[in-house]
Every structure is written in structure tokens, then in C-alpha cells.
Design an enzyme around this catalytic site. Structure first.
Site: not given
Length: 460
Positions: A87, A89, A154-155, A181, A214, A316
């Protein structure tokens, strides 16, 4: 067959090979980011043109996502066929401030090439292109038939590869598939991986009030999504570190006695691993050692958490939303969809009524366990010994390669050669990712040797 002439050409041309690899590494082909879509395509086109330049018939295929590249050199109808997967990528480079050099400006120092994708997977895949090139140059043709399949997703879990394989399954038939890989067992011990953990990856979103509030005006009456989320996450594990989800372990295949003995025989250095990680001790599952816990037992980890205010100074606020990403590494015979379902039921049962919880399955992968005795696997072992000068060990890997089961199911491939050419400390997915030039060279040698070993190991 002696490969002296092939190996001499590798030595002669290695500097050029490194320069070419730098060209590919300089392309920021981050598949998960939409603003890099053009770069991902540019990397695919670079691979396409390089395949053509070394003498392969190559084609770019558009998909609903990023392109797939196929390439072929099939001149021997009666000889075996090897399918090569890689791959182009890469993962995002963040946090870029932790890199010693810019992640997409490859640099060589102290015997390593540094860049995002150097080891995962551009550097490792590029060894195959160079091996094909050098064998063609030295011998005039390849000893077997070769097909290449190179994707750009692939990623992000290869979401469109299944449809592509289904459509092109006849075109991609082969006797074995080679995938590099992953990593060796250590910087001096090469390896072949015969087992991979699977993956179930989910996202939790907790909704409280309709807007941020708040904390002085509404504290005490408004539910806090961060509190609810943290309580949920805390109850995913038991005090001893085991996973608390009912049914999670039901389908887990136990480690066989022979396999536990084989793992004990591996040259695993726990102290060295702790030093590399910067940890005083490791989290080990009760009843298992560190190597078994790391590679062959299921896990659950919170990968990210967000909500409220985390900037400089004070604000806050009771946040309206909070979220987390959770990954679970799975072992045979756990199923990603089933694990996602028991996880979802469990956290929804725990969720307090004052907030709303959404659980989204992002992607998954089946665990893999393969035979070490296939002739193609033994051919790969001999090839690695030729290339590295050291016989490889057989290991299970803790990570996941989602496409391996696609190749088994859609192409009918049982001989899957997981030849990790990187190192465990290459820093894949981390800052300062690198690939040793020695491993780059030995990887090219090993792939060249594999072509000739395949010729004799599975004669048709």
C-alpha cells in the site's frame, strides 16, 4: 540457483534505489485526510509509472475511494504465480513537532531513512519493485509469473478493496501472495508471521445538555458527559487488567501447548522492550507472559478521548458532549461484528439515564492463523535466510492487516507469505518513523531469492 550476479547489481544500484524511495516518501499520501486526496492519487500514479518503467504491464483503477494499481509480468503459463500486495498510503504525521526532521522530507542518517511511510509500507513494498527490476536486468525475465496489487486505503481499513477483489478475482489468481507490512522479530532476527490479531474499532459519543453550560450556574444539576464517559471506560476492565465485557472471551481459541513452548524458545528480551518503551514494567495478562500477551491474547485499549475545555488557562464549563475511541485486538475465533455487539450492549446497559450514548463501529478485521508447513511458506523462509544471512523465526503479530482475510475468502489464497522486513522499533504510526538501509538491501535480496524459490516449490 546462485544469485551472485543479482546481488552484485543490487550493491551497484543501491544508492539509486534509495534516491527513488525518497521520491515516493516525499509524497504526503495520507489517506484519512480529504485535503490530501490529490497527494494520495499522485503517489498511486508514481507507483504506476515506476511499474511501467521496470518492465511491468500496469494499470490504475479508480474506486469510490483512492485508486488501486495492478501490474503484471506473466510470461510462463506452466509456472507458479506470485501475487504481491503493498500500500502506498500512510498514516498522518502528527504530532509533527516531535519529528527530528520534516516527515515528508526524507532524510538519511546513521544507516536509516526517516520519513512517514519509510517502513509502513512504502519502504517495504518498494523492495519488491527493486527486486523485480534487478532480476529482469540480470536475467532478462522473471523465473515465475508475478502480479502486483497496490492500494491507497490500507491505513483506513481498505473499505473498497473487497469490491475490487470481487470484480477482479480471476485476474488476480495466484499460487501465493507476499505481503511485507510488518516487522522482523528483532533487529538481528528476521521473521515470518503466521498469525495476526483481528480488530474491532468503535467510537463512543455521550450527549448531555444541549449546549455547554457554566459549571457554577448549573453544576450539581446538569449531568456531565465526561464523568459518564470516564465511568463507562473505567468499567471496561477488571482490576487485574482482564476485559470485563460479558461474553468477550467466549470464543477465544486457547494457545496450544506446542505454540507456548515455541514462543518461549524465541529470543525475546523483556528488559530491552521495557527500555525501548520507557516503562518500569509491562501490563501482562494473568497466566500469560509478555510475548503471549503482546501477540496472541485479546486486548482492549482506549485510543483517544475528548470533551470540554483543554486549552490554555481556565474555562469553567460542563460540556455538552464527550467521546472516545476504543480498539479491541482479537484472536481466533473471535468475530469483529460479534465483539462490537457485546461491547455495545454492555456500555449501553451501564450508561446513566441522564445522558444519551451512541456507539459507532468504525471498522474491523478478522484474526488470522496460517499453516507454517505449506511449501510456499517454507520457500519464503529459505529466501529470507538467503537475503538476510540468518534463518527466520515464525511469530504471531499483535497488529492487524485487514486485507489478509479478504485474500483468503475472495481469492482462495491459503499461502500468505507475511515477510516483515522492518524492525519492531521502526516507529510505524509514530514520529520519526524509519527504515534501516541494511533491511532495505536485505529485503531486496530476499524478494529476489523468493522468485527463484517459488519456481521450484510449487511446480504446477
Amino acid at each position: 540457483m546462485p544469485l551472485t550476479d543479482v546481488f552484485q547489481k543490487i550493491d551497484t544500484n543501491l544508492d539509486r534505489y534509495v534516491r527513488e524511495l525518497k521520491e515516493l516518501l516525499a509524497i504526503p499520501s495520507v489517506s484519512t485526510y480529504s485535503h490530501h486526496r490529490g497527494d494520495v492519487r499522485r503517489a498511486g500514479e508514481w507507483v504506476l509509472n515506476h511499474c511501467k518503467r521496470i518492465g511491468l504491464e500496469a494499470q490504475l483503477h479508480d474506486t469510490a475511494g483512492h485508486p488501486v494499481i495492478t501490474a503484471f509480468r506473466c510470461h510462463h503459463p506452466s509456472r507458479p504465480t506470485l501475487l504481491i500486495y503493498g500500500h502506498y498510503d500512510v498514516q498522518p504525521a502528527e504530532p509533527e513537532e516531535d519529528w527530528n526532521a520534516l516527515p515528508f522530507q526524507p532524510t538519511v542518517r546513521d544507516g536509516f531513512i526517516y520519513a512517514r511511510g519509510a517502513s509502513d509500507d512504502k519502504g517495504q513494498f518498494f523492495t519488491y519493485l527493486k527486486a523485480l527490476e534487478v532480476v529482469l536486468a540480470a536475467r532478462g525475465d522473471l523465473p515465475i509469473n508475478v502480479k502486483l496489487l497496490v492500494e491507497g486505503e490500507e491505513e483506513i481499513g481498505s473499505p473498497h478493496l473487497g469490491a475490487f477483489l470481487n470484480k477482479h478475482r480471476e485476474q488476480l489468481k495466484a499460487d501465493a501472495i507476499a505481503i511485507s507490512d510488518g516487522s522482523q522479530f528483532s533487529d538481528t532476527v528476521p521473521a515470518i508471521t503466521y498469525g495476526l490479531r483481528g480488530l474491532a474499532y468503535l467510537e463512543l459519543s455521550v450527549q448531555g445538555p444541549r449546549t455547554d453550560l457554566h459549571s457554577g450556574s448549573f453544576g450539581g444539576i446538569a449531568p456531565n458527559p465526561i464523568h459518564a464517559l470516564v465511568n463507562l471506560l473505567d468499567r471496561l476492565k477488571n482490576p487485574d487488567g482482564t476485559i470485563a465485557i460479558p461474553g468477550f472471551y467466549d470464543a477465544v481459541a486457547p494457545l496450544e501447548p506446542w505454540e507456548r513452548e515455541a514462543m518461549k524458545a524465541l529470543p525475546f528480551d523483556e528488559d530491552k522492550l521495557k527500555a525501548y518503551l520507557g516503562l518500569p514494567s509491562l501490563c501482562v495478562e494473568p497466566g500469560y507472559n509478555a510475548l503471549e500477551s503482546k501477540t496472541a491474547r485479546p486486548t482492549l485499549d482506549v485510543n483517544g478521548i475528548w470533551g470540554g475545555f483543554s486549552g490554555e488557562g481556565a474555562k469553567t464549563v460542563i460540556p455538552a458532549k464527550a467521546g472516545a475511541k476504543v480498539s479491541m485486538r482479537l484472536v481466533p475465533h473471535q468475530k469483529p461484528q460479534e465483539i462490537a455487539e457485546v461491547f455495545t450492549r454492555y456500555v449501553k446497559d451501564l450508561c446513566p439515564k441522564e445522558v444519551r450514548l451512541e456507539v459507532k463501529a468504525l471498522h474491523g478485521a478478522e484474526p488470522v492463523l496460517m499453516s507454517r508447513d505449506l511449501p510456499q511458506v517454507q520457500a519464503a523462509a529459505r529466501a529470507i535466510e538467503t537475503g538476510f544471512g540468518v534463518a527466520p523465526v515464525f511469530i504471531r503479530e499483535g497488529g492487524s492487516i485487514p486485507i489478509v482475510n479478504l485474500f483468503k475468502e475472495l481469492l482462495g489464497l491459503e499461502a500468505i507469505l507475511l515477510m516483515g522486513l522492518g524492525r519492531p522499533d521502526d516507529g510505524a504510526h509514530a514520529p520519526n518513523e524509519r527504515f534501516a538501509l541494511r533491511d532495505f538491501k536485505n529485503g531486496i535480496r530476499s524478494v529476489a531469492a523468493l522468485l527463484f524459490e517459488m519456481e521450484t516449490c510449487c511446480v504446477r
